[in-house]
Enzyme design. Structure first.
Site, PDB file in Angstrom:
ATOM      1  N   HIS A 184       0.817  -1.203   0.000  1.00 41.22           N
ATOM      2  CA  HIS A 184       0.000   0.000   0.000  1.00 41.22           C
ATOM      3  C   HIS A 184       0.854   1.258   0.000  1.00 41.22           C
ATOM      4  O   HIS A 184       1.951   1.279   0.552  1.00 41.22           O
ATOM      5  CB  HIS A 184      -0.895   0.014   1.240  1.00 41.22           C
ATOM      6  CG  HIS A 184      -1.821  -1.158   1.297  1.00 41.22           C
ATOM      7  ND1 HIS A 184      -3.149  -1.045   1.012  1.00 41.22           N
ATOM      8  CD2 HIS A 184      -1.611  -2.470   1.570  1.00 41.22           C
ATOM      9  CE1 HIS A 184      -3.724  -2.228   1.110  1.00 41.22           C
ATOM     10  NE2 HIS A 184      -2.807  -3.108   1.460  1.00 41.22           N
TER      11      HIS A 184
ATOM     12  N   ASP B 290      -6.814  -7.159  -0.816  1.00 42.52           N
ATOM     13  CA  ASP B 290      -5.425  -7.233  -1.280  1.00 42.52           C
ATOM     14  C   ASP B 290      -5.268  -8.192  -2.461  1.00 42.52           C
ATOM     15  O   ASP B 290      -4.403  -7.988  -3.309  1.00 42.52           O
ATOM     16  CB  ASP B 290      -4.492  -7.642  -0.136  1.00 42.52           C
ATOM     17  CG  ASP B 290      -4.242  -6.502   0.844  1.00 42.52           C
ATOM     18  OD1 ASP B 290      -4.613  -5.349   0.542  1.00 42.52           O
ATOM     19  OD2 ASP B 290      -3.671  -6.767   1.912  1.00 42.52           O
TER      20      ASP B 290
END
Length: 123
Positions: free
Chosen positions: A2, A108
């Site tokens: 991220h 994810d």
């Protein structure tokens, strides 16, 4: 993996206060000599290490024990519209995760793989 797009790019200081993780930072800065290279550090309650992740880097971790707790300090507030992410299993990054990745959030799992169009982040 991220990150926040500029102008909301953030620096993070990460430490592990319970258990152990492999903490990973990937350089996404356009023109950097280490562009798309990664650095990993084991963080644990036992070794008391912390990892400073500069602006322009993606960040992710793998739990090495089942009882992990992390503390993150961020230099800027989270801005949902500025969030970016890369897939942790992207072969272009070739991150040497120490354990097989057997669990990953649904969110994810949907992160993209890099393409030739990704030129990096610019301030």
């Amino acid at each position: 993996m991220h990150f926040q797009h500029p102008p909301h790019a953030e620096m993070k200081l990460v430490s592990c206060v319970r258990g152990a993780v492999l903490d990973v930072a990937v350089d996404l800065r356009a023109g950097s000599a280490t562009f798309l290279k990664w650095h990993a550090q084991e963080l644990s309650a036992e070794n008391r290490r912390a990892l400073l992740i500069p602006e322009g880097f993606a960040h992710g971790f793998q739990a090495l024990t089942s009882d992990c707790e992390l503390i993150y300090l961020h230099s800027k507030p989270y801005i949902a519209g500025s969030e970016g992410a890369l897939h942790a299993k992207d072969p272009a990054l070739d991150i040497a995760w120490p354990l097989e990745i057997t669990e990953m959030s649904e969110r994810d799992q949907k992160h993209p793989y890099l393409t030739d169009q990704f030129a990096g982040l610019t301030p």
